[in-house]
Design a protein around this motif. Structure first.
Motif, PDB file in Angstrom:
ATOM      1  N   TRP A 149       0.824  -1.209   0.000  1.00 56.51           N
ATOM      2  CA  TRP A 149       0.000   0.000   0.000  1.00 56.51           C
ATOM      3  C   TRP A 149       0.859   1.259   0.000  1.00 56.51           C
ATOM      4  CZ3 TRP A 149      -4.508   1.468  -1.400  1.00 56.51           C
ATOM      5  CH2 TRP A 149      -5.009   2.701  -0.982  1.00 56.51           C
ATOM      6  N   ASP A 150       1.930   1.276   0.790  1.00 58.12           N
ATOM      7  CA  ASP A 150       2.804   2.450   0.813  1.00 58.12           C
ATOM      8  C   ASP A 150       3.427   2.689  -0.561  1.00 58.12           C
ATOM      9  OD1 ASP A 150       2.227   2.858   3.435  1.00 58.12           O
ATOM     10  OD2 ASP A 150       4.143   2.174   4.227  1.00 58.12           O
ATOM     11  N   LYS A 151       3.873   1.606  -1.186  1.00 61.38           N
ATOM     12  CA  LYS A 151       4.485   1.770  -2.507  1.00 61.38           C
ATOM     13  C   LYS A 151       3.459   2.227  -3.527  1.00 61.38           C
ATOM     14  CE  LYS A 151       7.437  -0.407  -5.935  1.00 61.38           C
ATOM     15  NZ  LYS A 151       8.215  -1.611  -6.329  1.00 61.38           N
ATOM     16  N   ALA A 152       2.234   1.676  -3.469  1.00 61.34           N
ATOM     17  CA  ALA A 152       1.189   2.085  -4.410  1.00 61.34           C
ATOM     18  C   ALA A 152       0.891   3.571  -4.261  1.00 61.34           C
ATOM     19  CB  ALA A 152      -0.076   1.255  -4.174  1.00 61.34           C
ATOM     20  N   CYS A 153       0.746   4.035  -3.017  1.00 62.19           N
ATOM     21  CA  CYS A 153       0.477   5.458  -2.783  1.00 62.19           C
ATOM     22  C   CYS A 153       1.648   6.315  -3.241  1.00 62.19           C
ATOM     23  CB  CYS A 153       0.186   5.702  -1.310  1.00 62.19           C
ATOM     24  SG  CYS A 153      -1.386   5.009  -0.737  1.00 62.19           S
ATOM     25  N   GLY A 154       2.872   5.835  -3.005  1.00 60.71           N
ATOM     26  CA  GLY A 154       4.051   6.578  -3.436  1.00 60.71           C
ATOM     27  C   GLY A 154       4.132   6.695  -4.945  1.00 60.71           C
ATOM     28  N   THR A 203     -10.061   2.599   1.447  1.00 63.56           N
ATOM     29  CA  THR A 203     -10.502   2.304   2.812  1.00 63.56           C
ATOM     30  C   THR A 203      -9.802   1.066   3.352  1.00 63.56           C
ATOM     31  OG1 THR A 203     -12.657   3.321   2.420  1.00 63.56           O
ATOM     32  CG2 THR A 203     -12.505   1.750   4.243  1.00 63.56           C
ATOM     33  N   LEU A 204      -9.670   0.027   2.521  1.00 62.36           N
ATOM     34  CA  LEU A 204      -8.968  -1.181   2.939  1.00 62.36           C
ATOM     35  C   LEU A 204      -7.472  -0.925   3.063  1.00 62.36           C
ATOM     36  CD1 LEU A 204     -10.742  -3.906   0.754  1.00 62.36           C
ATOM     37  CD2 LEU A 204     -11.014  -3.508   3.206  1.00 62.36           C
ATOM     38  N   GLY A 205      -6.895  -0.231   2.099  1.00 63.81           N
ATOM     39  CA  GLY A 205      -5.450   0.004   2.107  1.00 63.81           C
ATOM     40  C   GLY A 205      -4.979   0.795   3.307  1.00 63.81           C
ATOM     41  N   GLU A 206      -5.783   1.768   3.731  1.00 61.61           N
ATOM     42  CA  GLU A 206      -5.397   2.584   4.874  1.00 61.61           C
ATOM     43  C   GLU A 206      -5.479   1.806   6.182  1.00 61.61           C
ATOM     44  OE1 GLU A 206      -4.156   5.475   4.832  1.00 61.61           O
ATOM     45  OE2 GLU A 206      -4.568   6.244   2.819  1.00 61.61           O
ATOM     46  N   ALA A 207      -6.332   0.777   6.237  1.00 67.45           N
ATOM     47  CA  ALA A 207      -6.554   0.051   7.490  1.00 67.45           C
ATOM     48  C   ALA A 207      -5.828  -1.284   7.560  1.00 67.45           C
ATOM     49  CB  ALA A 207      -8.055  -0.184   7.688  1.00 67.45           C
ATOM     50  N   VAL A 208      -5.775  -2.002   6.445  1.00 68.51           N
ATOM     51  CA  VAL A 208      -5.220  -3.361   6.428  1.00 68.51           C
ATOM     52  C   VAL A 208      -3.728  -3.281   6.123  1.00 68.51           C
ATOM     53  CG1 VAL A 208      -5.367  -5.653   5.388  1.00 68.51           C
ATOM     54  CG2 VAL A 208      -7.436  -4.273   5.681  1.00 68.51           C
ATOM     55  N   THR A 209      -2.903  -3.399   7.156  1.00 67.46           N
ATOM     56  CA  THR A 209      -1.461  -3.194   6.993  1.00 67.46           C
ATOM     57  C   THR A 209      -0.804  -4.271   6.138  1.00 67.46           C
ATOM     58  OG1 THR A 209      -1.080  -4.370   9.084  1.00 67.46           O
ATOM     59  CG2 THR A 209      -1.242  -1.964   9.173  1.00 67.46           C
ATOM     60  N   ASP A 210      -1.401  -5.475   6.125  1.00 68.87           N
ATOM     61  CA  ASP A 210      -0.777  -6.544   5.357  1.00 68.87           C
ATOM     62  C   ASP A 210      -1.452  -6.773   4.010  1.00 68.87           C
ATOM     63  OD1 ASP A 210      -3.097  -7.487   6.433  1.00 68.87           O
ATOM     64  OD2 ASP A 210      -2.309  -9.447   7.032  1.00 68.87           O
ATOM     65  N   LEU A 211      -2.205  -5.788   3.505  1.00 69.99           N
ATOM     66  CA  LEU A 211      -2.783  -5.903   2.175  1.00 69.99           C
ATOM     67  C   LEU A 211      -1.655  -6.058   1.159  1.00 69.99           C
ATOM     68  CD1 LEU A 211      -5.546  -5.641   0.597  1.00 69.99           C
ATOM     69  CD2 LEU A 211      -4.820  -3.288   0.122  1.00 69.99           C
ATOM     70  N   SER A 212      -1.722  -7.105   0.352  1.00 72.75           N
ATOM     71  CA  SER A 212      -0.633  -7.408  -0.579  1.00 72.75           C
ATOM     72  C   SER A 212      -1.055  -7.175  -2.018  1.00 72.75           C
ATOM     73  CB  SER A 212      -0.193  -8.869  -0.409  1.00 72.75           C
ATOM     74  OG  SER A 212      -1.206  -9.752  -0.862  1.00 72.75           O
ATOM     75  N   GLY A 213      -0.056  -7.157  -2.903  1.00 70.78           N
ATOM     76  CA  GLY A 213      -0.344  -7.048  -4.322  1.00 70.78           C
ATOM     77  C   GLY A 213      -1.148  -8.229  -4.817  1.00 70.78           C
ATOM     78  N   LEU A 214      -0.889  -9.421  -4.272  1.00 74.12           N
ATOM     79  CA  LEU A 214      -1.653 -10.603  -4.668  1.00 74.12           C
ATOM     80  C   LEU A 214      -3.113 -10.463  -4.255  1.00 74.12           C
ATOM     81  CD1 LEU A 214      -1.736 -13.422  -5.881  1.00 74.12           C
ATOM     82  CD2 LEU A 214      -1.048 -14.335  -3.643  1.00 74.12           C
ATOM     83  N   ASP A 215      -3.357  -9.881  -3.071  1.00 75.98           N
ATOM     84  CA  ASP A 215      -4.734  -9.639  -2.636  1.00 75.98           C
ATOM     85  C   ASP A 215      -5.482  -8.774  -3.648  1.00 75.98           C
ATOM     86  OD1 ASP A 215      -4.323 -11.078  -0.310  1.00 75.98           O
ATOM     87  OD2 ASP A 215      -3.818  -9.308   0.873  1.00 75.98           O
TER      88      ASP A 215
END
Length: 435
Positions: A149-154, A203-215
């Motif tokens: 998520w951090d990389k996606a936002c960046g 909403t999910l990305g900001e809350a779910v710290t382990d959200l992955s690219g595969l997800d």
């Protein structure tokens, strides 16, 4: 002799003249003071350096305490790299180092040890906002400290910076080229996931710290399938679908995540299915069955078949036209299928020639097509034509019995069971003639 100055007096005057002292160093406070034009080492107070406020890595470094203790005992072994925006008085961290700067600031506040007040840094002249953001992305990526998520936002933030600096919108391919030129190796498929995640799953990305690219890669096609289904059943837009149906699901999962600490793609998609079924006022089992049947049909389709485009009301116009033509070609009436974008089906059925109308199999096939598309006039029906009510039942996605019949028919077709039944061979032959 009274006009002469004594030796002692001359010595006193000379001593006073030598007490003037050195001038103060006020160069830093001079108006218009410019930074070095080339990369160079300078000494700065720790209070003169600010963290980079757009650092893409949001999570606190898990090794912060170890890094701070190492600096306390051994000093700063790796110098910070800093730069300064034009017109600003403070410097910023230029390429990673926010964690070390925070540790130094805490040590200075806690100990007042001069070792932590001033430090020698590597100064680099200012280039651009996109350059600094890129440097932080590369540094964090090399250290393995970036979540998906951090990389996606960046990456999305960098896209906005580049578009502002270049004065143009960057689609995926030009964006990939621009990132490669900056030293970031990201392909278009990954960029597509980043854009989808930040636009639709925030909403999910900001809350779910382990959200992955595969997800995200797993969720995207399932949510897209739900979107297509929703648009075939109603006139809801994609934005409204996410706002009214999916977003409440995401918020509920985000609220539960701090307590459970786990995230399930399957459970999230299933909850979206339930939400959509409730929104459409239909049983969720019917929705899932329709999605599964469509997925099976698509998986069996010819891979060379072009992707269908959706009409305004959600119908797959290209696929319908293609399959109608395929059926018409198989029974020898291909000329009757004519595109008509203004019609709900995107096509119309022309009348048969006199010769084809006299052929029972072709006439039956024509009646089947016309009735299926709602274009069979009452006076056109014959003993060979299927009852319109039967066809309406057959294609009704809301009728579970119709869906069950299609599954039974597909099973019988695969097994060839109907052709082996006595008394059915003649009917099957007639059906194959018409299909």
């Amino acid at each position: 002799m009274s006009g002469k100055v004594s030796v002692d007096e001359r010595r006193r005057l000379v001593a006073e003249s030598l007490r003037v002292g050195n001038p103060g160093n006020n160069a830093r406070d001079l108006a218009g003071q410019v930074d070095p034009r080339a990369e160079s080492q300078i000494e700065l107070a720790v209070d003169e350096i600010q963290p980079y406020e757009h650092n893409p890595r949001r999570a606190t470094n898990a090794k912060f305490d170890d890094i701070k203790e190492s600096i306390r005992t051994s000093g700063l072994r790796s110098p910070l790299t800093v730069t300064r925006r034009p017109g600003e008085s403070h410097f910023i961290v230029e390429a990673g180092g926010n964690t070390r700067l925070l540790a130094l600031r805490q040590l200075w506040a806690e100990t007042r040890d001069p070792r932590f007040r001033k430090l020698v840094v590597l100064f680099r002249p200012w280039r651009s906002e996109s350059h600094v953001l890129t440097a932080h992305l590369i540094e964090n990526e090399q250290r393995g400290e970036m979540t998906f998520w951090d990389k996606a936002c960046g990456i999305v933030a960098l896209k906005s910076r580049l578009e502002a600096e270049q004065g143009r919108t960057l689609t995926l391919r030009p964006l990939e080229d621009a990132l490669h030129a900056l030293g970031l190796a990201v392909n278009t498929a990954t960029l597509g996931l980043h854009l989808f995640a930040t636009e639709r799953l925030r909403t999910l990305g900001e809350a779910v710290t382990d959200l992955s690219g595969l997800d995200v890669k797993t969720m995207q096609p399932r949510l897209n399938a739900l979107k297509r289904y929703a648009q075939t059943r109603s006139s809801i837009s994609e934005d409204d679908l996410y706002a009214q149906v999916f977003e409440p699901v995401f918020r509920r999962i985000a609220q539960q995540y701090p307590h459970t600490g786990t995230f399930s793609v399957a459970a999230t998609c299933e909850a979206c299915e339930v939400g959509l079924a409730h929104h459409l006022g239909e049983p969720v089992e019917s929705l899932r069955l329709a999605l599964r049947s469509k997925g099976e049909r698509e998986s069996q389709a010819d891979p060379s078949t072009p992707v269908a485009r959706s009409s305004a009301d959600g119908a797959d116009v290209d696929e319908l036209l293609m399959r109608a033509r395929r059926f018409a070609d198989a029974v020898g009436i291909s000329g009757v299928i004519q595109p008509e974008p203004q019609s709900p089906a995107g096509l119309r059925i022309a009348t048969l020639t006199d010769g084809d109308a006299e052929d029972p199999a072709r006439h039956r096939a024509w009646c089947l097509l016309a009735a299926l598309l709602g274009q069979l006039e009452p006076n056109a029906a014959s003993s060979n034509a299927p009852e319109p009510a039967f066809l309406q039942w057959l294609v009704d996605p809301d009728d579970p019995s119709s869906t069950a019949f299609w599954e039974l028919l597909a099973c019988a077709r695969r097994s060839g069971g109907l052709r082996r039944q006595p008394g059915v061979a003649g009917e099957a032959a007639s059906a194959s003639e018409a299909a």
